[in-house]
Design an enzyme around this catalytic site. Structure first.
Site, mmCIF file in Angstrom:
data_model
loop_
_atom_site.group_PDB
_atom_site.id
_atom_site.type_symbol
_atom_site.label_atom_id
_atom_site.label_comp_id
_atom_site.label_asym_id
_atom_site.label_seq_id
_atom_site.Cartn_x
_atom_site.Cartn_y
_atom_site.Cartn_z
ATOM 1 N N HIS A 43 4.074 2.119 -6.791
ATOM 2 C CA HIS A 43 3.394 1.341 -7.831
ATOM 3 C C HIS A 43 2.157 2.147 -8.212
ATOM 4 O O HIS A 43 1.570 2.829 -7.374
ATOM 5 C CB HIS A 43 2.886 -0.005 -7.311
ATOM 6 C CG HIS A 43 3.916 -0.908 -6.706
ATOM 7 N ND1 HIS A 43 4.320 -0.801 -5.402
ATOM 8 C CD2 HIS A 43 4.581 -1.966 -7.217
ATOM 9 C CE1 HIS A 43 5.205 -1.742 -5.140
ATOM 10 N NE2 HIS A 43 5.393 -2.468 -6.227
ATOM 11 N N ASP A 82 -0.635 1.789 -5.795
ATOM 12 C CA ASP A 82 -0.476 2.365 -4.440
ATOM 13 C C ASP A 82 -1.104 3.744 -4.370
ATOM 14 O O ASP A 82 -1.616 4.147 -3.334
ATOM 15 C CB ASP A 82 1.001 2.586 -4.066
ATOM 16 C CG ASP A 82 1.857 1.356 -4.171
ATOM 17 O OD1 ASP A 82 1.312 0.252 -4.047
ATOM 18 O OD2 ASP A 82 3.081 1.517 -4.371
ATOM 19 N N GLU A 132 18.055 -5.502 -3.511
ATOM 20 C CA GLU A 132 17.356 -5.432 -2.211
ATOM 21 C C GLU A 132 18.003 -6.390 -1.211
ATOM 22 O O GLU A 132 18.259 -7.558 -1.532
ATOM 23 C CB GLU A 132 15.880 -5.768 -2.423
ATOM 24 C CG GLU A 132 15.085 -5.813 -1.133
ATOM 25 C CD GLU A 132 13.584 -5.749 -1.338
ATOM 26 O OE1 GLU A 132 13.141 -5.139 -2.331
ATOM 27 O OE2 GLU A 132 12.865 -6.312 -0.514
ATOM 28 N N ASP A 176 16.991 -1.214 -2.762
ATOM 29 C CA ASP A 176 15.843 -1.288 -1.869
ATOM 30 C C ASP A 176 16.397 -1.643 -0.499
ATOM 31 O O ASP A 176 16.823 -2.791 -0.255
ATOM 32 C CB ASP A 176 14.810 -2.322 -2.350
ATOM 33 C CG ASP A 176 13.750 -1.675 -3.237
ATOM 34 O OD1 ASP A 176 13.917 -0.481 -3.578
ATOM 35 O OD2 ASP A 176 12.763 -2.341 -3.581
#
Ligand code: XUL
Ligand code: CO
Length: 439
Positions: free
Chosen positions: A100, A103, A267, A295
């Protein structure tokens, strides 16, 4: 150059008999399996937010892991995280990473300052990507952490917030494109609602589609060549997330004419939160032509929230890799470890051991899925189970020739059909699957 994980060697493949914790037992990156190297089947990616940022903070307690990497100044900390990330990817033979915007670089006082911080860290990431030969699998914007997004970003009732999110996403797309990122992702962090008493669901969904459409257009202009992903999740943080599950996402993409550019990032833990298996969600994506990326993590079946654990359940990983093989492998996506160590596993060594566990867990899954595919028992069983659609009345149904009138005439001529119904043989298949996996 400073080493951030000085006690960790480069992790090598030592084979299944090894008891060395700092070795792979199943992941042998360049070994050819089913026609291509394991690293190309699995396309492992490191998640920046968990691995470099998450310190174990939860609702009941502060962080347990020290992720300062020896720095207190926010920009120096951001640079140190970048060096640590590439050292880890190098030592673990992980070829891709995902982040992101927030991050990788700290927020400044204004959007302009924040963007300037991003540019500076991106300079370093670009250099490190070249040095270590690593690639960005996807980038994304964190439009869920800041208080301005308390009621959503693209689905906020407030147009100023929508505009701010759009500006943030524009910059994240530019950084992703500049770093050669293959794909760009949207996880609808706060895109959902708490109560319909205060929510115009129709407008919120239309606005979300407007934002994704603008982002798609700008992303293509900036040179994003792969896919735009949306990531299904049914709840948490909002009570009802708009991207509930794969089927809901497919309906959304169809309604808003986004099927050509968007695929799904599935995910594991999100699948189980939605009351589905991981395999189900992947199959829904595959049969609708929107299987994109994964994910890779697992939840805890006793807990109703997103625990994001490293995926060590080999049986589940096998079913996942079976679906990936059925989809013809990853085209643009990969296996991103959206997973974190338990709060009590707080040391730098735990980060490395957790990744080895996840990578080996998926390497085992791949090996077993290939065995199952080569054996053919499951695929053949399914093919035979539906064989009645290949000729006669079944072929007429599939081709569209049959009508209710013609089918009624057929049924009347048959009288009763219960004798043509075969057994599902579930237990037999489970037994054979175990036999093939563990032979
Ligand atoms: C949250 C989640 C995110 C996305 C990226 O549950 O999975 O980490 O993958 O925003
Ligand atoms: Co995720």
């Amino acid at each position: 150059m400073k080493e951030y994980f000085p006690n960790i060697p480069k992790i090598a493949y030592e084979g299944p008999k090894s008891r060395n914790p700092y070795a792979f037992r199943y992941y042998n990156p360049d070994e050819i399996i089913a026609g291509k190297p394991m690293r190309e089947h699995l396309r492992f990616a490191m998640a920046y937010w968990h691995t470099l940022c998450a310190d174990g903070t939860d609702m009941f307690g502060r962080g347990t892991a020290n992720k300062s990497f020896g720095e207190s100044d926010p920009m120096e900390h951001a640079y140190a995280k970048a060096y640590a990330a590439f050292e880890l990817m190098d030592k673990l033979s992980i070829d891709y990473y995902c982040f992101h915007d927030r991050d990788i670089a700290p927020e400044g006082k204004t959007l302009a300052e924040t963007n300037a911080n991003l540019d500076k860290v991106a300079d370093l990431l670009e250099e490190l990507q070249k040095k270590y030969n690593k690639k960005l699998l996807w980038g994304t914007a964190n439009c869920f952490n800041h208080p301005r997004y308390m009621h959503g970003a693209g689905t906020s009732p407030y147009a100023d917030v929508f505009a701010f999110a759009a500006a943030q996403i524009k910059k994240a797309i530019e950084i992703t494109a500049r770093l050669g990122g293959t794909n760009y992702l949207f996880w609808g962090g706060r895109e959902g609602y708490e109560t319909l008493l205060n929510t115009d669901m129709g407008l919120e969904l239309d606005n979300l589609a407007r934002l994704l459409t603008m982002a798609r257009d700008y992303g293509r202009k900036m040179g994003i060549k792969g896919d735009f992903y949306i990531e299904p999740k049914p709840k948490e943080p909002t009570k009802h997330q708009y991207d509930f599950d794969a089927a809901t996402c497919v309906a959304f993409l169809q309604k808003y004419n986004l099927m050509d550019d968007f695929r799904l990032n599935i995910e594991g833990n999100h699948a189980t939160l939605a009351g589905h298996t991981f395999q189900h969600e992947l199959a829904v994506a595959r049969i609708n032509g929107v299987f994109g990326s994964i994910d890779a993590n697992q939840g805890d079946y006793l807990l109703g929230w997103d625990t994001d654990q490293f995926p060590t359940n080999v049986y589940e990983n096998t079913l996942v890799m079976m679906e990936v093989l059925r989809a013809g492998g990853f085209k643009t996506g990969g296996l991103n470890f959206d997973a974190k160590c338990r709060r009590g596993s707080y040391t730098p060594e735990d980060i490395v051991l957790a990744h080895i566990a996840g990578m080996d867990g998926y390497a085992q899954g791949l090996r077993m899925a290939v065995k199952l595919q080569e054996d053919g028992l499951l695929d053949n069983f399914i093919k035979e189970r539906y064989a009645s659609y290949e000729s006669g009345i079944g072929a007429d149904i599939v081709s569209g020739k049959a009508t209710l009138e013609s089918l009624e005439a057929y049924a009347l001529s048959k009288g009763e059909v219960v004798d043509s119904v075969g057994s599902g043989r579930q237990e037999y298949l489970e037994m054979q699957m175990n036999a093939i996996m563990f032979e």
